[in-house]
Design an enzyme around this catalytic site. Structure first.
Site, PDB file in Angstrom:
ATOM      1  CG  HIS A   1      -2.732   4.940   6.454  1.00 38.07           C
ATOM      2  ND1 HIS A   1      -2.784   3.931   7.197  1.00 38.07           N
ATOM      3  CD2 HIS A   1      -4.039   4.940   5.801  1.00 38.07           C
ATOM      4  CE1 HIS A   1      -3.851   3.488   7.519  1.00 38.07           C
ATOM      5  NE2 HIS A   1      -4.629   3.920   6.720  1.00 38.07           N
TER       6      HIS A   1
ATOM      7  CG  ASP B   1     -11.994   6.193  11.252  1.00 34.75           C
ATOM      8  OD1 ASP B   1     -12.422   5.587  10.519  1.00 34.75           O
ATOM      9  OD2 ASP B   1     -11.150   5.599  11.935  1.00 34.75           O
TER      10      ASP B   1
ATOM     11  CD  GLU C   1     -10.355   0.561   8.715  1.00 31.60           C
ATOM     12  OE1 GLU C   1      -9.651  -0.484   8.468  1.00 31.60           O
ATOM     13  OE2 GLU C   1      -9.589   1.633   8.593  1.00 31.60           O
ATOM     14  CD  GLU C   2      -7.647   4.352   8.794  1.00 25.57           C
ATOM     15  OE1 GLU C   2      -6.779   3.472   9.030  1.00 25.57           O
ATOM     16  OE2 GLU C   2      -7.829   4.748   7.634  1.00 25.57           O
TER      17      GLU C   2
ATOM     18  CB  THR D   1      26.985  12.194  26.225  1.00 24.20           C
ATOM     19  OG1 THR D   1      27.082  13.163  27.350  1.00 24.20           O
ATOM     20  CG2 THR D   1      27.924  12.777  25.172  1.00 24.20           C
TER      21      THR D   1
ATOM     22  CG  ASP E   1     -11.408   1.227   3.415  1.00 24.36           C
ATOM     23  OD1 ASP E   1     -11.017   2.211   3.036  1.00 24.36           O
ATOM     24  OD2 ASP E   1     -11.410   0.638   4.495  1.00 24.36           O
TER      25      ASP E   1
ATOM     26  NE  ARG F   1       0.072  -4.456   7.645  1.00 23.72           N
ATOM     27  CZ  ARG F   1      -1.222  -3.667   7.571  1.00 23.72           C
ATOM     28  NH1 ARG F   1      -2.294  -4.042   7.472  1.00 23.72           N
ATOM     29  NH2 ARG F   1      -0.837  -2.372   7.981  1.00 23.72           N
TER      30      ARG F   1
HETATM   31  N1  BES Z   1      -8.545   1.004   3.832  1.00 16.41           N
HETATM   32  C1  BES Z   1      -7.336   0.479   4.527  1.00 16.41           C
HETATM   33  C2  BES Z   1      -6.842  -0.829   4.278  1.00 16.41           C
HETATM   34  C3  BES Z   1      -6.564  -1.162   2.761  1.00 16.41           C
HETATM   35  C4  BES Z   1      -5.901  -0.113   1.895  1.00 16.41           C
HETATM   36  C5  BES Z   1      -6.775  -2.559   2.170  1.00 16.41           C
HETATM   37  C6  BES Z   1      -5.492  -0.684   0.503  1.00 16.41           C
HETATM   38  C7  BES Z   1      -6.070  -3.021   0.905  1.00 16.41           C
HETATM   39  C8  BES Z   1      -5.732  -1.713   0.207  1.00 16.41           C
HETATM   40  C9  BES Z   1      -7.809   0.521   5.992  1.00 16.41           C
HETATM   41  O1  BES Z   1      -8.409   1.621   6.281  1.00 16.41           O
HETATM   42  C10 BES Z   1      -6.619   0.516   6.888  1.00 16.41           C
HETATM   43  O2  BES Z   1      -5.826   1.471   6.598  1.00 16.41           O
HETATM   44  N2  BES Z   1      -6.430  -0.576   7.621  1.00 16.41           N
HETATM   45  C11 BES Z   1      -5.362  -0.612   8.737  1.00 16.41           C
HETATM   46  C12 BES Z   1      -5.524  -1.432   9.635  1.00 16.41           C
HETATM   47  C13 BES Z   1      -6.158  -0.858  10.866  1.00 16.41           C
HETATM   48  C14 BES Z   1      -6.485  -1.798  12.055  1.00 16.41           C
HETATM   49  C15 BES Z   1      -5.503   0.564  11.393  1.00 16.41           C
HETATM   50  C16 BES Z   1      -4.000  -1.293   7.904  1.00 16.41           C
HETATM   51  O3  BES Z   1      -4.256  -1.816   7.069  1.00 16.41           O
HETATM   52  O4  BES Z   1      -2.919  -0.819   8.279  1.00 16.41           O
HETATM   53 MN    MN Z   2      -9.916   2.392   4.706  1.00 18.31          MN
HETATM   54 MN    MN Z   3      -6.801   3.210   6.421  1.00 14.67          MN
END
Ligand code: BES
Ligand code: MN
Ligand code: MN
Length: 462
Positions: A432, A88, A158-159, A320, A185, A333
């Site tokens: 992203h 995805d 995952e996303e 307004t 990833d 995070r």
């Molecule tokens: N692949 C990423 C995470 C990532 C990217 C880790 C680059 C290290 C380096 C993963 O697909 C992702 O985007 N994870 C999300 C979390 C999820 C719960 C939406 C994130 O990190 O925001």
């Molecule tokens: Mn990813």
């Molecule tokens: Mn991602």
């Protein structure tokens, strides 16, 4: 092994074309509008696994998006590797900022990718990286060189927080039994400096709603006498950091594991140019917690960020209005050993406490995830290290990544298996973001590194 590497070279162009076809499927998991495309992408992934030679290939339905499974069991005495990835992708918005349409992949050269990069949503995160494993597997199957048992589990959520994968793992513990989970990833430092990710941050994602008056008001008739919930929300949010950019939520830092000064020194030795970093982002100055370097800000320190904020009038022209409500999405995070559920409670308590009487606040939680650190002295880490060294001609640097893959901690708990985070993207690949891309160098390097991992891993356990 030479046969495997030759096969990869000989089939390079087809490997690229096949990936481009997958990138044309808009498998956006967050948007229900794409549900059929997400399924189509799952079916296509399963088809590729089958063609490459996997057995037991199946698309498992979940209440959300499907999970793709396939395996090749060659020898009960050989170690078993579970490959995890996701098919995805994130929504492509804002569309107008893409130089070419997100689901019409094109290959273009860039400064960091002189050999060309594939521009498309999901090119790097994670279709390109997931598909490297399918192609490496195909090469090994065709050349009859399979030193490990391999299982694939490729998910479509995952996303959006991997909502249904935990249940799937719990229900299929036997099927998924493995010695290690292999994941691509994450990123490497740059194309001359391979690295292995040895940590990921956790996540706690909240939404707040601030209500002031019981309806939108004329900002002239009432303004000045009644609290404006957007103004109030701004005050509340800015109070969440102090002057040193530390997060003010009580108890937020309590459980954080201290990182030794030796480890911090080591971590800061990785090639990193603050000047280049700022130039790439188009900012004059960086801003982070005092006492830490940018590498530490993203690697070992927690954050609190507003991801979106809205309320009042945001249409054309001016209206307004003193709005009744204001909203924000706030994510944190997390680093070891912060617990997302505990942080969620602390955040709610703190927000309720700082809310002034002239508004009401409602705080709710979205998905979260635990941080991870992976050992660097395990046979699987050594095998990954050797594989990257073989493919890049340089030993990879262990590095903590700033992103999150919430499901990794669950693999540890449920499947009792550690993960190897051997990604090949670059942080500058715009995952992203508009114009996401993945270097051809990275795609092919990944495909040729993976068979070495299986070779060294099997050898080390003999
Ligand atoms: N692949 C990423 C995470 C990532 C990217 C880790 C680059 C290290 C380096 C993963 O697909 C992702 O985007 N994870 C999300 C979390 C999820 C719960 C939406 C994130 O990190 O925001
Ligand atoms: Mn990813
Ligand atoms: Mn991602």
């Amino acid at each position: 092994m030479q046969g495997v590497q030759n096969y990869i070279q000989e089939n390079k162009d087809r490997f690229l074309e096949e990936l481009l076809d997958l990138l044309r499927i808009p498998s956006v998991s967050a948007d229900p509008k794409y549900k059929a495309d997400v399924r189509k992408m799952a079916e296509a992934t399963a088809e590729h696994l089958k063609k490459a030679g996997a057995d037991q290939v199946e698309v498992f339905d979940t209440p959300g998006h499907p999970i793709v499974y396939g395996e090749k069991m060659v020898n009960p005495k050989a170690p078993t590797v579970l490959v995890y990835g996701h098919y995805d992708v994130q929504p492509a918005d804002p569309l107008e900022l893409w130089e070419s349409p997100p689901f019409e992949p094109v290959v273009k050269k860039t400064a960091l990718h002189p050999q060309g990069a594939i521009f498309a949503r999901g090119a790097c995160d994670d279709k390109g990286q997931m598909f490297m494993h399918v192609k490496a597997f195909e090469a090994m199957m065709k050349e009859n060189y399979l030193p490990c048992n391999i299982k694939f589990m490729i998910e479509g959520e995952e996303e959006v927080g991997s909502k249904h994968l935990e249940e799937f793992c719990k229900a299929n513990k036997k099927k998924l039994a493995c010695d290690v989970v292999l994941v691509s990833d994450t990123s490497i430092i740059n194309n001359d400096t391979p690295s292995l990710t040895v940590g990921l941050r956790g996540l706690c994602y909240m939404e707040v709603e601030v209500t002031g008056p019981n309806r939108d008001l004329h900002s002239g008739v009432y303004g000045g006498a009644v609290a404006n919930p957007i103004n109030v929300l701004c005050d509340l949010i800015s109070s969440l950091h102090d002057k040193k950019r530390r997060i003010t939520v009580e108890g937020f830092y309590d459980d954080i594991e201290k990182v030794s000064s030796k480890e911090r020194k080591l971590m800061n030795q990785v090639p990193f140019s603050e000047k280049e970093f700022k130039k790439d982002l188009g900012v004059e100055e960086l801003l982070g917690e005092s006492g830490y370097t940018p590498i530490e800000h993203t690697g070992i320190r927690p954050t609190l960020d507003v991801n979106g904020m809205w309320g009042g009038y945001i249409g054309e022209g001016a209206k307004t209005v003193l709005p009744s409500k204001a909203y924000a999405k706030i994510s944190m995070r997390l680093v070891p050993n912060q617990d997302p559920e505990k942080i969620e409670k602390l955040f709610i308590k703190h927000f309720q406490k700082i809310a002034p009487k002239y508004v009401q606040v409602k705080v709710t939680a979205h998905h979260g995830g635990h941080p991870v650190v992976t050992p660097t002295n395990s046979p699987e880490y050594k095998a990954a290290e050797k594989a990257m060294e073989k493919a890049f001609g340089k030993k990879p640097v262990p590095q903590r990544g700033g992103g999150s893959i919430p499901i990794i901690a669950m693999f540890d708990q449920v499947l009792k298996a550690k993960s190897i985070l051997m990604g090949f993207g670059l942080d500058s690949d715009a995952i992203h973001s508009p114009n996401e891309h993945y270097g051809l160098f990275n795609y092919y390097k990944g495909i040729s590194t993976i068979p070495y991992f299986y070779q060294y891993y099997a050898e080390s356990l003999k």
